[in-house]
Design a protein around this motif. Structure first.
Motif, PDB file in Angstrom:
ATOM      1  N   ASP A   1       0.851  -1.192   0.000  1.00  0.00           N
ATOM      2  CA  ASP A   1       0.000   0.000   0.000  1.00  0.00           C
ATOM      3  C   ASP A   1       0.887   1.242   0.000  1.00  0.00           C
ATOM      4  N   HIS A   2       1.352   1.607  -1.192  1.00  0.00           N
ATOM      5  CA  HIS A   2       2.286   2.726  -1.352  1.00  0.00           C
ATOM      6  C   HIS A   2       3.510   2.527  -0.442  1.00  0.00           C
ATOM      7  N   GLN A   3       4.019   1.315  -0.485  1.00  0.00           N
ATOM      8  CA  GLN A   3       5.156   0.921   0.355  1.00  0.00           C
ATOM      9  C   GLN A   3       6.461   1.494  -0.178  1.00  0.00           C
ATOM     10  N   VAL A   4       7.232   2.093   0.706  1.00  0.00           N
ATOM     11  CA  VAL A   4       8.538   2.647   0.357  1.00  0.00           C
ATOM     12  C   VAL A   4       9.580   1.539   0.473  1.00  0.00           C
ATOM     13  N   VAL A   5      10.374   1.386  -0.585  1.00  0.00           N
ATOM     14  CA  VAL A   5      11.461   0.417  -0.612  1.00  0.00           C
ATOM     15  C   VAL A   5      12.731   1.189  -0.947  1.00  0.00           C
ATOM     16  N   ASP A   6      13.696   1.178  -0.031  1.00  0.00           N
ATOM     17  CA  ASP A   6      14.967   1.873  -0.254  1.00  0.00           C
ATOM     18  C   ASP A   6      15.972   0.903  -0.852  1.00  0.00           C
ATOM     19  N   ILE A   7      16.659   1.348  -1.921  1.00  0.00           N
ATOM     20  CA  ILE A   7      17.610   0.507  -2.637  1.00  0.00           C
ATOM     21  C   ILE A   7      18.928   1.262  -2.762  1.00  0.00           C
ATOM     22  N   TYR A   8      20.001   0.607  -2.355  1.00  0.00           N
ATOM     23  CA  TYR A   8      21.344   1.200  -2.380  1.00  0.00           C
ATOM     24  C   TYR A   8      22.249   0.328  -3.252  1.00  0.00           C
ATOM     25  N   PHE A   9      22.993   0.944  -4.167  1.00  0.00           N
ATOM     26  CA  PHE A   9      23.953   0.245  -5.018  1.00  0.00           C
ATOM     27  C   PHE A   9      25.359   0.637  -4.580  1.00  0.00           C
ATOM     28  N   GLU A  10      26.159  -0.352  -4.209  1.00  0.00           N
ATOM     29  CA  GLU A  10      27.554  -0.102  -3.825  1.00  0.00           C
ATOM     30  C   GLU A  10      28.457  -0.911  -4.751  1.00  0.00           C
ATOM     31  N   ARG A  11      29.297  -0.211  -5.491  1.00  0.00           N
ATOM     32  CA  ARG A  11      30.182  -0.890  -6.440  1.00  0.00           C
ATOM     33  C   ARG A  11      31.234  -1.695  -5.689  1.00  0.00           C
ATOM     34  N   VAL A  12      31.444  -2.948  -6.137  1.00  0.00           N
ATOM     35  CA  VAL A  12      32.415  -3.852  -5.522  1.00  0.00           C
ATOM     36  C   VAL A  12      33.229  -4.516  -6.629  1.00  0.00           C
ATOM     37  N   GLU A  13      34.316  -5.165  -6.243  1.00  0.00           N
ATOM     38  CA  GLU A  13      35.223  -5.781  -7.224  1.00  0.00           C
ATOM     39  C   GLU A  13      34.694  -7.090  -7.812  1.00  0.00           C
ATOM     40  N   SER A  14      33.960  -7.870  -7.014  1.00  0.00           N
ATOM     41  CA  SER A  14      33.456  -9.150  -7.497  1.00  0.00           C
ATOM     42  C   SER A  14      32.090  -9.421  -6.875  1.00  0.00           C
ATOM     43  N   LEU A  15      31.377 -10.368  -7.466  1.00  0.00           N
ATOM     44  CA  LEU A  15      30.051 -10.693  -6.949  1.00  0.00           C
ATOM     45  C   LEU A  15      30.165 -11.111  -5.489  1.00  0.00           C
ATOM     46  N   PRO A  16      29.380 -10.510  -4.615  1.00  0.00           N
ATOM     47  CA  PRO A  16      29.446 -10.862  -3.192  1.00  0.00           C
ATOM     48  C   PRO A  16      28.856 -12.248  -2.932  1.00  0.00           C
ATOM     49  N   GLN A  17      29.317 -12.868  -1.877  1.00  0.00           N
ATOM     50  CA  GLN A  17      28.744 -14.136  -1.425  1.00  0.00           C
ATOM     51  C   GLN A  17      27.441 -13.804  -0.697  1.00  0.00           C
ATOM     52  N   LEU A  18      26.344 -14.251  -1.243  1.00  0.00           N
ATOM     53  CA  LEU A  18      25.040 -13.926  -0.682  1.00  0.00           C
ATOM     54  C   LEU A  18      24.549 -15.057   0.210  1.00  0.00           C
ATOM     55  N   ARG A  19      23.882 -14.688   1.281  1.00  0.00           N
ATOM     56  CA  ARG A  19      23.264 -15.683   2.157  1.00  0.00           C
ATOM     57  C   ARG A  19      21.841 -15.913   1.671  1.00  0.00           C
ATOM     58  N   LEU A  20      21.701 -16.848   0.745  1.00  0.00           N
ATOM     59  CA  LEU A  20      20.400 -17.136   0.138  1.00  0.00           C
ATOM     60  C   LEU A  20      20.129 -18.623   0.169  1.00  0.00           C
ATOM     61  N   ARG A  21      18.878 -18.950   0.273  1.00  0.00           N
ATOM     62  CA  ARG A  21      18.406 -20.317   0.029  1.00  0.00           C
ATOM     63  C   ARG A  21      17.089 -20.134  -0.711  1.00  0.00           C
ATOM     64  N   GLY A  22      17.139 -20.275  -2.002  1.00  0.00           N
ATOM     65  CA  GLY A  22      15.945 -20.067  -2.804  1.00  0.00           C
ATOM     66  C   GLY A  22      15.757 -18.613  -3.166  1.00  0.00           C
ATOM     67  N   ALA A  23      14.510 -18.224  -3.343  1.00  0.00           N
ATOM     68  CA  ALA A  23      14.186 -16.858  -3.751  1.00  0.00           C
ATOM     69  C   ALA A  23      14.259 -15.912  -2.562  1.00  0.00           C
ATOM     70  N   PRO A  24      14.822 -14.705  -2.754  1.00  0.00           N
ATOM     71  CA  PRO A  24      14.885 -13.731  -1.665  1.00  0.00           C
ATOM     72  C   PRO A  24      13.524 -13.106  -1.365  1.00  0.00           C
ATOM     73  N   TYR A  25      13.254 -12.877  -0.095  1.00  0.00           N
ATOM     74  CA  TYR A  25      11.998 -12.280   0.348  1.00  0.00           C
ATOM     75  C   TYR A  25      12.232 -10.963   1.061  1.00  0.00           C
ATOM     76  N   LEU A  26      11.466  -9.945   0.669  1.00  0.00           N
ATOM     77  CA  LEU A  26      11.457  -8.665   1.360  1.00  0.00           C
ATOM     78  C   LEU A  26      10.080  -8.527   2.004  1.00  0.00           C
ATOM     79  N   CYS A  27       9.750  -9.488   2.827  1.00  0.00           N
ATOM     80  CA  CYS A  27       8.459  -9.523   3.509  1.00  0.00           C
ATOM     81  C   CYS A  27       8.581 -10.513   4.652  1.00  0.00           C
ATOM     82  N   PRO A  28       7.600 -10.517   5.543  1.00  0.00           N
ATOM     83  CA  PRO A  28       7.672 -11.454   6.675  1.00  0.00           C
ATOM     84  C   PRO A  28       7.526 -12.898   6.252  1.00  0.00           C
TER      85      PRO A  28
END
Length: 167
Positions: free
Chosen positions: A140-167
């Protein structure tokens, strides 16, 4: 809030948002059902996200989202944002497009300019934060803040499956 680079208003009919650079979707043909063939299973989403190609995250609902692109990502350990994600992007082509996840089901090759961000080619760690809107209704008109930080290589992400931005 200071440091806002751009605000993108995005209405979604699906349960998520994707972002990508043009080089990462050049192989998808107009009208293709890329979602059904390559993005429906959690392991397919995880692979794309780890590669930083077509980066998607679940919002938990369809709705209206205000994507605010900002400078200087917060320390996630020190922030009190309700929802937090750390993802990656391999930018190829000098821009990033933000779209409804459902767009992958009937691909439209053109991304509206209002949903694009100019970004120098390279690898980025992407921090995404949000809170439940004042109405208490996700999307409902939800604000989502997104930050891009340049890095040298793809970071190691802590993921298992699809990422969720919700409870």
């Amino acid at each position: 809030m200071s440091g806002i680079v751009k605000t993108i208003l995005l209405e979604t009919s699906g349960l998520g948002i994707i972002f990508y650079s043009p080089g990462s979707v050049a192989h998808i043909e107009q009208g293709d059902d890329y979602f059904g063939r390559h993005y429906m299973e959690a392991h397919d989403v995880e692979r794309h996200v780890r590669e930083g190609s077509i980066v998607g995250f679940c919002t938990g609902t369809a709705g209206n989202f205000e994507l605010r692109i900002l400078r200087d990502a917060p320390d996630l350990e020190a922030t009190d944002e309700e929802f937090q994600l750390r993802l990656a992007l391999n930018c190829q082509g000098g821009r990033v497009c933000f779209r409804d996840l459902n767009d992958l089901a009937d691909w439209e090759t053109d991304c509206p300019k209002s949903q694009q961000l100019l970004l120098e080619d390279g690898i980025y760690e992407v921090t995404i934060t949000s809170n439940t809107p004042a109405s208490g209704i996700l999307g409902d008109h939800q604000v989502v803040d997104i930050y891009f930080e340049r890095v040298e290589s793809l970071p190691q992400l802590r993921l298992r499956g699809a990422p969720y931005l919700c409870p």
